[in-house]
Design a protein around this motif. Structure first.
Motif, PDB file in Angstrom:
ATOM      1  N   VAL A  81       3.665  -1.074   1.309  1.00 58.35           N
ATOM      2  CA  VAL A  81       3.583  -1.387  -0.108  1.00 58.35           C
ATOM      3  C   VAL A  81       2.173  -1.089  -0.606  1.00 58.35           C
ATOM      4  O   VAL A  81       1.188  -1.325   0.106  1.00 58.35           O
ATOM      5  CB  VAL A  81       3.979  -2.854  -0.390  1.00 58.35           C
ATOM      6  CG1 VAL A  81       3.103  -3.834   0.373  1.00 58.35           C
ATOM      7  CG2 VAL A  81       3.957  -3.164  -1.882  1.00 58.35           C
ATOM      8  N   ASN A 110       7.318 -12.260   2.868  1.00 59.90           N
ATOM      9  CA  ASN A 110       7.489 -12.539   1.433  1.00 59.90           C
ATOM     10  C   ASN A 110       8.910 -12.260   0.954  1.00 59.90           C
ATOM     11  O   ASN A 110       9.134 -11.963  -0.219  1.00 59.90           O
ATOM     12  CB  ASN A 110       6.480 -11.749   0.607  1.00 59.90           C
ATOM     13  CG  ASN A 110       6.570 -10.252   0.834  1.00 59.90           C
ATOM     14  OD1 ASN A 110       7.296  -9.793   1.709  1.00 59.90           O
ATOM     15  ND2 ASN A 110       5.840  -9.491   0.045  1.00 59.90           N
ATOM     16  N   VAL A 116      13.594 -11.045  -6.886  1.00 56.48           N
ATOM     17  CA  VAL A 116      12.236 -10.489  -6.977  1.00 56.48           C
ATOM     18  C   VAL A 116      11.368 -11.294  -7.942  1.00 56.48           C
ATOM     19  O   VAL A 116      11.873 -11.984  -8.833  1.00 56.48           O
ATOM     20  CB  VAL A 116      12.251  -9.008  -7.404  1.00 56.48           C
ATOM     21  CG1 VAL A 116      12.898  -8.157  -6.325  1.00 56.48           C
ATOM     22  CG2 VAL A 116      12.944  -8.833  -8.755  1.00 56.48           C
ATOM     23  N   HIS A 117      10.062 -11.169  -7.738  1.00 57.62           N
ATOM     24  CA  HIS A 117       9.079 -11.811  -8.589  1.00 57.62           C
ATOM     25  C   HIS A 117       8.243 -10.739  -9.287  1.00 57.62           C
ATOM     26  O   HIS A 117       8.172  -9.588  -8.837  1.00 57.62           O
ATOM     27  CB  HIS A 117       8.165 -12.707  -7.763  1.00 57.62           C
ATOM     28  CG  HIS A 117       8.893 -13.758  -6.997  1.00 57.62           C
ATOM     29  ND1 HIS A 117       9.489 -14.848  -7.603  1.00 57.62           N
ATOM     30  CD2 HIS A 117       9.145 -13.880  -5.673  1.00 57.62           C
ATOM     31  CE1 HIS A 117      10.062 -15.587  -6.669  1.00 57.62           C
ATOM     32  NE2 HIS A 117       9.875 -15.030  -5.498  1.00 57.62           N
ATOM     33  N   LYS A 158      15.661  -7.280  -1.361  1.00 57.96           N
ATOM     34  CA  LYS A 158      15.153  -8.628  -1.628  1.00 57.96           C
ATOM     35  C   LYS A 158      16.140  -9.300  -2.561  1.00 57.96           C
ATOM     36  O   LYS A 158      16.518  -8.715  -3.576  1.00 57.96           O
ATOM     37  CB  LYS A 158      13.758  -8.603  -2.243  1.00 57.96           C
ATOM     38  CG  LYS A 158      13.124  -9.990  -2.345  1.00 57.96           C
ATOM     39  CD  LYS A 158      11.662  -9.944  -2.724  1.00 57.96           C
ATOM     40  CE  LYS A 158      11.051 -11.341  -2.696  1.00 57.96           C
ATOM     41  NZ  LYS A 158       9.599 -11.346  -3.039  1.00 57.96           N
ATOM     42  N   LEU A 162       4.522  -3.628   5.183  1.00 55.22           N
ATOM     43  CA  LEU A 162       5.417  -4.677   4.717  1.00 55.22           C
ATOM     44  C   LEU A 162       6.317  -5.153   5.854  1.00 55.22           C
ATOM     45  O   LEU A 162       6.436  -6.352   6.105  1.00 55.22           O
ATOM     46  CB  LEU A 162       6.270  -4.149   3.553  1.00 55.22           C
ATOM     47  CG  LEU A 162       7.207  -5.126   2.867  1.00 55.22           C
ATOM     48  CD1 LEU A 162       6.422  -6.264   2.222  1.00 55.22           C
ATOM     49  CD2 LEU A 162       8.043  -4.400   1.810  1.00 55.22           C
ATOM     50  N   SER A 202       5.214 -10.442  -9.186  1.00 54.81           N
ATOM     51  CA  SER A 202       4.179 -10.001  -8.251  1.00 54.81           C
ATOM     52  C   SER A 202       4.671  -8.951  -7.268  1.00 54.81           C
ATOM     53  O   SER A 202       3.857  -8.367  -6.539  1.00 54.81           O
ATOM     54  CB  SER A 202       3.629 -11.198  -7.469  1.00 54.81           C
ATOM     55  OG  SER A 202       4.671 -11.830  -6.752  1.00 54.81           O
ATOM     56  N   ASP A 203       5.961  -8.690  -7.229  1.00 49.68           N
ATOM     57  CA  ASP A 203       6.492  -7.634  -6.349  1.00 49.68           C
ATOM     58  C   ASP A 203       6.343  -6.252  -6.968  1.00 49.68           C
ATOM     59  O   ASP A 203       6.650  -5.243  -6.318  1.00 49.68           O
ATOM     60  CB  ASP A 203       7.966  -7.888  -6.035  1.00 49.68           C
ATOM     61  CG  ASP A 203       8.183  -9.124  -5.188  1.00 49.68           C
ATOM     62  OD1 ASP A 203       9.185  -9.835  -5.408  1.00 49.68           O
ATOM     63  OD2 ASP A 203       7.331  -9.388  -4.306  1.00 49.68           O
ATOM     64  N   THR A 204       5.898  -6.180  -8.186  1.00 53.35           N
ATOM     65  CA  THR A 204       5.668  -4.892  -8.841  1.00 53.35           C
ATOM     66  C   THR A 204       4.640  -4.090  -8.055  1.00 53.35           C
ATOM     67  O   THR A 204       3.499  -4.526  -7.865  1.00 53.35           O
ATOM     68  CB  THR A 204       5.181  -5.097 -10.284  1.00 53.35           C
ATOM     69  OG1 THR A 204       6.220  -5.696 -11.045  1.00 53.35           O
ATOM     70  CG2 THR A 204       4.790  -3.768 -10.915  1.00 53.35           C
ATOM     71  N   PHE A 241      11.276  -9.930   1.768  1.00 57.68           N
ATOM     72  CA  PHE A 241      11.935  -8.633   1.890  1.00 57.68           C
ATOM     73  C   PHE A 241      12.596  -8.507   3.264  1.00 57.68           C
ATOM     74  O   PHE A 241      12.142  -9.109   4.230  1.00 57.68           O
ATOM     75  CB  PHE A 241      10.927  -7.488   1.717  1.00 57.68           C
ATOM     76  CG  PHE A 241      10.551  -7.223   0.277  1.00 57.68           C
ATOM     77  CD1 PHE A 241       9.424  -7.813  -0.265  1.00 57.68           C
ATOM     78  CD2 PHE A 241      11.307  -6.375  -0.498  1.00 57.68           C
ATOM     79  CE1 PHE A 241       9.064  -7.565  -1.588  1.00 57.68           C
ATOM     80  CE2 PHE A 241      10.952  -6.115  -1.815  1.00 57.68           C
ATOM     81  CZ  PHE A 241       9.828  -6.714  -2.365  1.00 57.68           C
ATOM     82  N   TYR A 250       6.471   1.358  -3.250  1.00 57.46           N
ATOM     83  CA  TYR A 250       6.935   1.115  -1.889  1.00 57.46           C
ATOM     84  C   TYR A 250       7.204   2.448  -1.208  1.00 57.46           C
ATOM     85  O   TYR A 250       7.885   3.309  -1.757  1.00 57.46           O
ATOM     86  CB  TYR A 250       8.205   0.246  -1.898  1.00 57.46           C
ATOM     87  CG  TYR A 250       7.932  -1.159  -2.389  1.00 57.46           C
ATOM     88  CD1 TYR A 250       7.824  -1.428  -3.754  1.00 57.46           C
ATOM     89  CD2 TYR A 250       7.769  -2.216  -1.490  1.00 57.46           C
ATOM     90  CE1 TYR A 250       7.553  -2.706  -4.207  1.00 57.46           C
ATOM     91  CE2 TYR A 250       7.502  -3.503  -1.938  1.00 57.46           C
ATOM     92  CZ  TYR A 250       7.396  -3.732  -3.292  1.00 57.46           C
ATOM     93  OH  TYR A 250       7.128  -5.015  -3.739  1.00 57.46           O
ATOM     94  N   TYR A 268       0.055  -1.998  -3.926  1.00 53.82           N
ATOM     95  CA  TYR A 268      -0.085  -2.667  -5.203  1.00 53.82           C
ATOM     96  C   TYR A 268      -1.040  -1.867  -6.089  1.00 53.82           C
ATOM     97  O   TYR A 268      -1.868  -1.106  -5.568  1.00 53.82           O
ATOM     98  CB  TYR A 268      -0.575  -4.095  -5.019  1.00 53.82           C
ATOM     99  CG  TYR A 268       0.403  -4.952  -4.262  1.00 53.82           C
ATOM    100  CD1 TYR A 268       0.195  -5.267  -2.926  1.00 53.82           C
ATOM    101  CD2 TYR A 268       1.567  -5.429  -4.877  1.00 53.82           C
ATOM    102  CE1 TYR A 268       1.114  -6.032  -2.216  1.00 53.82           C
ATOM    103  CE2 TYR A 268       2.481  -6.188  -4.167  1.00 53.82           C
ATOM    104  CZ  TYR A 268       2.247  -6.480  -2.845  1.00 53.82           C
ATOM    105  OH  TYR A 268       3.157  -7.234  -2.142  1.00 53.82           O
TER     106      TYR A 268
END
Lengths: 117, 114
Positions: free
Chosen positions: A37, A61, A81-82, A78, A47, A84-86, A63, A89, A39
């Protein structure tokens, strides 16, 4: 030689929805499989990985990915999703055989996951 | 797993100049690699940095353009020579621990060539 295909370049999804990022690989020898991943404006982080054993692997987290040898796939999922997963990948493959490919990673094109509120 | 430090983290360079990127690992590792990530694209392997010998380059990459050094088991450099705007990319160092099957990556060096 190995190759990796990530079937979706971008995946938009709403927060708390489930998501699946698809990955297929091609190899003439046995492989190890990885999801990394990235970010925004950061480096690449591992990951999860499949090396051997159980075909279902999980990250800390939430996944998970399942190695399907017959379909040569390693899809990432997942259930919820949140924001923060933006991130972007990357699916990657390396061979567990010897020779000149040993230790090298071949990456897919990446999937940008955008989680909307 | 190993911790990898790269510097510079970013730089802006003029066409025709060269830049050397340094990669420091906090432990001895058997294998080190250099990758390139062009804007909006995936990672492409440039070369394997071999300790005490010449690097092994992937198809499309040559030593004159991307000379690599690896004087010991914890350090490597990548030079991008005679730069052009097409060399604008993120360059990432990675390392593989002895006996492990996972690559760890540095944070990358973002290079912009004007």
């Amino acid at each position: 030689a190995q190759s990796v295909t990530q079937l979706d370049s971008q995946v938009p999804v709403f927060e708390e929805a489930p998501v699946e990022l698809r990955c297929n690989y091609s190899s003439s020898v046995s492989v190890y499989l990885f999801w990394y991943v990235q970010y925004p404006n950061q480096g690449l982080q591992l990951l999860l990985k499949y090396l051997s054993g159980s075909t279902l692997v999980e990250s800390i987290n939430g996944f998970e990915a399942e190695f399907n040898k017959s379909q040569t796939s390693f899809h990432l999922r997942k259930p919820s999703v949140h924001i923060s997963d933006t991130a972007e990948y990357f699916c990657a493959v390396s061979t567990n055989a010897g020779g000149t490919s040993y230790g090298k990673l071949t990456f897919g094109q990446g999937t940008i996951l955008t989680v909307h509120p | 797993s190993a911790v990898i430090s790269q510097k510079p983290s970013r730089d802006i360079c003029q066409r025709g100049t060269s830049l050397t990127i340094q990669c420091q690992v906090d432990s001895q590792v058997t294998m080190m690699f250099w990758y390139r990530q062009q804007p909006g694209q995936s990672l492409t392997l440039i070369a394997t940095a071999n300790q005490g010998s010449e690097a092994t380059y992937e198809s499309g990459f040559v030593i004159d353009k991307f000379p690599i050094s690896r004087p010991n088991l914890t350090f490597s450099t990548l030079t991008v020579s005679n730069m052009s705007p097409e060399d604008s990319s993120i360059y990432l160092c990675s390392a593989r621990d002895s006996g492990a099957n996972v690559l760890t990556f540095g944070a990358g060096s973002r290079l912009t060539v004007l």
